[in-house]
Motif scaffolding. Structure first.
Motif, PDB file in Angstrom:
ATOM      1  N   ILE A  60      25.897  23.527  31.049  1.00 17.46           N
ATOM      2  CA  ILE A  60      24.669  23.358  31.820  1.00 17.46           C
ATOM      3  C   ILE A  60      23.835  24.619  31.661  1.00 17.46           C
ATOM      4  CG2 ILE A  60      23.745  23.183  34.172  1.00 17.46           C
ATOM      5  CD1 ILE A  60      26.212  21.358  34.731  1.00 17.46           C
ATOM      6  N   VAL A  61      22.635  24.438  31.110  1.00 20.91           N
ATOM      7  CA  VAL A  61      21.739  25.579  31.016  1.00 20.91           C
ATOM      8  C   VAL A  61      20.851  25.535  32.248  1.00 20.91           C
ATOM      9  CG1 VAL A  61      20.013  26.784  29.652  1.00 20.91           C
ATOM     10  CG2 VAL A  61      21.822  25.490  28.506  1.00 20.91           C
ATOM     11  N   ALA A  62      21.206  26.340  33.240  1.00 23.43           N
ATOM     12  CA  ALA A  62      20.456  26.364  34.499  1.00 23.43           C
ATOM     13  C   ALA A  62      19.518  27.552  34.421  1.00 23.43           C
ATOM     14  CB  ALA A  62      21.419  26.482  35.670  1.00 23.43           C
ATOM     15  N   TYR A  63      18.362  27.307  33.808  1.00 24.65           N
ATOM     16  CA  TYR A  63      17.502  28.426  33.460  1.00 24.65           C
ATOM     17  C   TYR A  63      16.688  28.882  34.671  1.00 24.65           C
ATOM     18  CZ  TYR A  63      15.401  31.388  30.000  1.00 24.65           C
ATOM     19  OH  TYR A  63      15.003  32.481  29.295  1.00 24.65           O
ATOM     20  N   CYS A  64      16.297  27.947  35.522  1.00 23.75           N
ATOM     21  CA  CYS A  64      15.575  28.364  36.734  1.00 23.75           C
ATOM     22  C   CYS A  64      16.555  28.336  37.920  1.00 23.75           C
ATOM     23  CB  CYS A  64      14.377  27.443  36.994  1.00 23.75           C
ATOM     24  SG  CYS A  64      14.809  25.740  37.268  1.00 23.75           S
ATOM     25  N   GLY A  91      21.002  30.733  27.473  1.00 24.84           N
ATOM     26  CA  GLY A  91      20.191  29.537  27.214  1.00 24.84           C
ATOM     27  C   GLY A  91      20.707  28.533  26.205  1.00 24.84           C
ATOM     28  N   CYS A  93      17.786  23.806  23.267  1.00 21.73           N
ATOM     29  CA  CYS A  93      17.514  24.698  24.382  1.00 21.73           C
ATOM     30  C   CYS A  93      17.491  26.152  23.913  1.00 21.73           C
ATOM     31  CB  CYS A  93      18.575  24.500  25.454  1.00 21.73           C
ATOM     32  SG  CYS A  93      18.273  25.455  26.929  1.00 21.73           S
ATOM     33  N   LYS A 134      13.157  23.783  32.695  1.00 20.05           N
ATOM     34  CA  LYS A 134      13.855  23.712  33.976  1.00 20.05           C
ATOM     35  C   LYS A 134      15.367  23.800  33.781  1.00 20.05           C
ATOM     36  CE  LYS A 134      11.997  20.978  36.976  1.00 20.05           C
ATOM     37  NZ  LYS A 134      11.287  19.948  37.755  1.00 20.05           N
ATOM     38  N   HIS A 135      15.902  22.941  32.978  1.00 17.51           N
ATOM     39  CA  HIS A 135      17.337  23.015  32.710  1.00 17.51           C
ATOM     40  C   HIS A 135      17.667  22.184  31.480  1.00 17.51           C
ATOM     41  CE1 HIS A 135      17.000  19.373  35.308  1.00 17.51           C
ATOM     42  NE2 HIS A 135      17.750  18.896  34.351  1.00 17.51           N
ATOM     43  N   ALA A 136      18.852  22.411  30.964  1.00 18.24           N
ATOM     44  CA  ALA A 136      19.365  21.598  29.867  1.00 18.24           C
ATOM     45  C   ALA A 136      20.808  21.273  30.165  1.00 18.24           C
ATOM     46  CB  ALA A 136      19.273  22.369  28.555  1.00 18.24           C
ATOM     47  N   VAL A 184      14.704  29.146  24.454  1.00 24.78           N
ATOM     48  CA  VAL A 184      14.995  30.306  25.296  1.00 24.78           C
ATOM     49  C   VAL A 184      14.829  31.607  24.506  1.00 24.78           C
ATOM     50  CG1 VAL A 184      16.814  31.425  26.654  1.00 24.78           C
ATOM     51  CG2 VAL A 184      16.428  28.990  26.894  1.00 24.78           C
ATOM     52  N   ALA A 241      17.591  25.024  39.400  1.00 25.35           N
ATOM     53  CA  ALA A 241      18.640  24.308  38.674  1.00 25.35           C
ATOM     54  C   ALA A 241      20.015  24.896  38.976  1.00 25.35           C
ATOM     55  CB  ALA A 241      18.360  24.345  37.170  1.00 25.35           C
ATOM     56  N   LEU A 284      22.221  21.986  40.175  1.00 28.53           N
ATOM     57  CA  LEU A 284      23.178  21.482  39.188  1.00 28.53           C
ATOM     58  C   LEU A 284      24.521  22.196  39.226  1.00 28.53           C
ATOM     59  CD1 LEU A 284      20.810  21.127  36.098  1.00 28.53           C
ATOM     60  CD2 LEU A 284      21.374  19.421  37.823  1.00 28.53           C
TER      61      LEU A 284
END
Lengths: 442, 442
Positions: free
Chosen positions: B298-302, B277, A281, A295-297, A285, B305, B309
């Motif tokens: 938890i990579v909540a990039y958007c 990220g 990820c 979207k997410h990891a 990024v 998410a 999440l």
């Protein structure tokens, strides 16, 4: 034309930092058809600096000096050059202005240390540093042009690309047109690659170069005055003989390739990492615009998290451990449609394994890794085994690269699983998304 | 005593590999109280090698030469040394025996290329290589002892530790005891730090060194024959004058410090990353044993998410954007007890912000970052603003480091928010876990 580099700084000489600036310059020169002749590394002592400047000034045509332009007492490059030339330091008024402006913008007071950075050997020509306070400059002594750059990598690199390379070009009547094609390879060793390529016939003007930066090996086809057609032929024959091992062209990493592919095709990605722990990820990024497809990891590092956050079946982990094709397939499926709370992503990647040095078992010794890629309605996964002699970070880096390559191949419509020379595959499997869901509910 | 190193090989000079052997030797020497005086890197050309051997032989007392002892045509170190001395190569019978034995053990035939490795300059003294076929040797020319070692790292390192360092010791009567303390700093510039430290009085025998590797600046206190008490006093006065800026001692990164603290105290951590990220998580997973404290990340990039999440309230994002204290606090709370599916972690970290170069708004320009740390029942968060001139990666690296420092301070029972010289804080806030949950359900 003889090109040299002088690296300065106790921290470089004493090994407190590895001198990546030096290797980087060698590569830049090669890409532009020039060759480095010698590199000398000295510390911060004034007399050592004066000695090396005087000594090399009778051998080289152009010398890039790196480091020693900062504000502190051990930044002595300008003083040493002035001493070597037998001139005084004098304040460069234009650079003083730059410093004053810099301080004003930041609302800080200029101290004498900062102002020292405007002191250059008398007669020096300023080389602008648009991104820092250390002023670059060049002077001539005996046979050599000395070109001074700061040690801070992003300042140094900008000055080399924008000012040093053009200066070198201006000092030579080299008319050769040099073009470099870089083929990024994965899973092939250097002697293996060289062995295969040396058997081929190469057009006049093409030379090969290798650059190893784990987990990749980059093959450079350096073309000097070679037609586009001949270059394409050369690239084609290299690609043919190296097969699946060539994974990108003119890209530094597979992350860069993936970023471009997903952006162009407007596809979405989700990630579930155990072994790689966020590295997959993080590499994406690093690129601006990754928010458009990523979207997410979920880094599900413990098994509890794999079950709770990715819907992996507890029974699967009990029966087959977390280093199993079934587990990693469920992780990929789980990431793609976590709790059905987010819309299913086009692609997903999942990794699990034993990076070591501890944690190995009889069934899954250190270096055992499982990777899955979800593409459309399928989850393609493989189990591979790296040598346990590889370091923890090396195993994580290789796993990240192979996961990216599986994804790259999936995006391009190729079979996600490829054959790399030195990577041993133990087993592979294709699940449907439905099968993954069934595993969870069993 | 003057110690130098000569590195040979086109691949080192042209940057196809980064010369980690060189940095490694510098460190070995420093740890043993010796100092490297100069390092020269040349390619594989015979004349260049002969020139550099002759030239340095009048300056240095001991020179370690690395590389060029292998079996191939471009391995010319022995030939070049013989030429520089004006002697012939002669076969070393003892080493030939070693090679014969080596081949016999492996059941392979010796070819002339292999046997070339027993050809040494006349008068050379063999330096045993217990792990390879390249024979080390030493010779004296003018002022200098030349000590030849192979380039293969594990052979080279074994020979340096077992034979070169003892040889250097035997050539000197140096009894100085050198000890180095490294203080890791964050958020202080080099000229600022040097300015503060140079005002102090330092015990005789203490010198200061700086090493900048973004986002950190390392301060080294190098003590030569200084008592433990005097060293401690020196460390104390440095720590006092640099305040919150000193974040660890004898650790290369804050990730290493966090890894040790969480491991020792048996506390658990969860992570929610947007801006960073996956980098926070990835830096911890690089350490073996991180699975003992790291539950998940938890990579909540958007924003979708973040809501799905991490249970962040959609209303918070609508009202205050995702770069707000309320959002990052909910992210930290959400990571710590995701859906109550996993037990609440002792600590959690969350980050959000605008890394740029695109994505800035009037309220939150590029470089605006929010960071939260959950400790016990509190979530402590701050909003900071970096210069928009900093690169995307630099902003992510700094954010990672500050998040780690907030966590470090929380673990140690200090207030998580510290004052760093060059980092501008816009606002800060402490939420209770209950307040975070209330925000979600509002």
């Amino acid at each position: 034309m003889k090109l040299e580099m002088i690296c300065t700084g106790e921290e470089v000489l004493a090994g407190q930092i590895v001198d990546t600036n030096a290797a980087w310059l060698g590569n830049q020169l090669m890409d532009n058809g020039f060759e480095m002749h010698r590199r000398t590394t000295v510390g911060d002592r004034l007399t050592d600096l004066v000695d090396v400047f005087q000594e090399r000034s009778t051998f080289a045509d152009i010398i890039l000096v790196n480091g020693g332009l900062g504000p502190t007492a051990d930044d002595l490059s300008a003083q040493a050059m002035a001493d070597a030339m037998g001139v005084e330091l004098e304040e460069n008024l234009a650079w003083r202005e730059t410093l004053v402006l810099w301080a004003k913008e930041r609302n800080v007071e200029l101290n004498p240390k900062n102002l020292k950075q405007a002191l250059l050997p008398k007669g020096a020509i300023v080389v602008d540093n648009p991104v820092g306070t250390a002023c670059g400059f060049r002077v001539k002594l005996n046979r050599s042009w000395f070109f001074f750059t700061p040690g801070v990598p992003h300042e140094y690199k900008k000055m080399v690309i924008e000012q040093f390379i053009p200066f070198v070009k201006s000092q030579t009547n080299l008319q050769t047109k040099v073009e470099v094609t870089k083929l990024l390879s994965l899973g092939i060793g250097e002697s293996d690659m060289a062995g295969r390529l040396e058997k081929l016939t190469w057009p006049e003007g093409i030379t090969l170069g290798y650059r190893s930066y784990m987990p990749y090996l980059e093959l450079k086809l350096i073309a000097r005055d070679v037609s586009k057609e001949e270059q394409d032929k050369a690239i084609l024959q290299a690609t043919k003989v190296l097969g699946d091992g060539i994974v990108a062209r003119n890209k530094g990493t597979l992350a860069a390739e993936i970023h471009e592919l997903l952006t162009q095709r407007e596809k979405t990605l989700t990630i579930a990492e155990s072994l790689t722990g966020g590295e997959i990820c993080s590499q994406l990024v690093a690129f601006s615009g990754s928010s458009h497809y990523l979207k997410h990891a979920i880094v599900a590092y413990c098994n509890e998290a794999k079950v709770a956050l990715l819907d992996v079946s507890e029974q699967t982990i009990l029966d087959q451990s977390e280093v199993s094709l079934a587990c990693v397939a469920q992780m990929a499926a789980g990431a793609a449609c976590t709790y059905s709370k987010v819309a299913e992503s086009d692609f997903s990647i999942a990794t699990s394994g034993i990076a070591g040095p501890a944690g190995g078992t009889v069934d899954n010794p250190v270096g055992t890794v499982v990777i899955a890629v979800k593409t459309g309605d399928q989850v393609v996964c493989q189990k591979i085994k790296f040598s346990a002699k590889r370091s923890r970070n090396h195993i994580r880096d290789l796993t990240t690269a192979i996961a990216f390559d599986m994804l790259r191949r999936a995006i391009l419509g190729l079979s996600p699983i490829a054959d790399y020379s030195y990577i041993e595959r133990i087993e592979s499997m294709v699940y449907s998304m439905k099968e993954c869901r069934d595993l969870v509910t069993k």
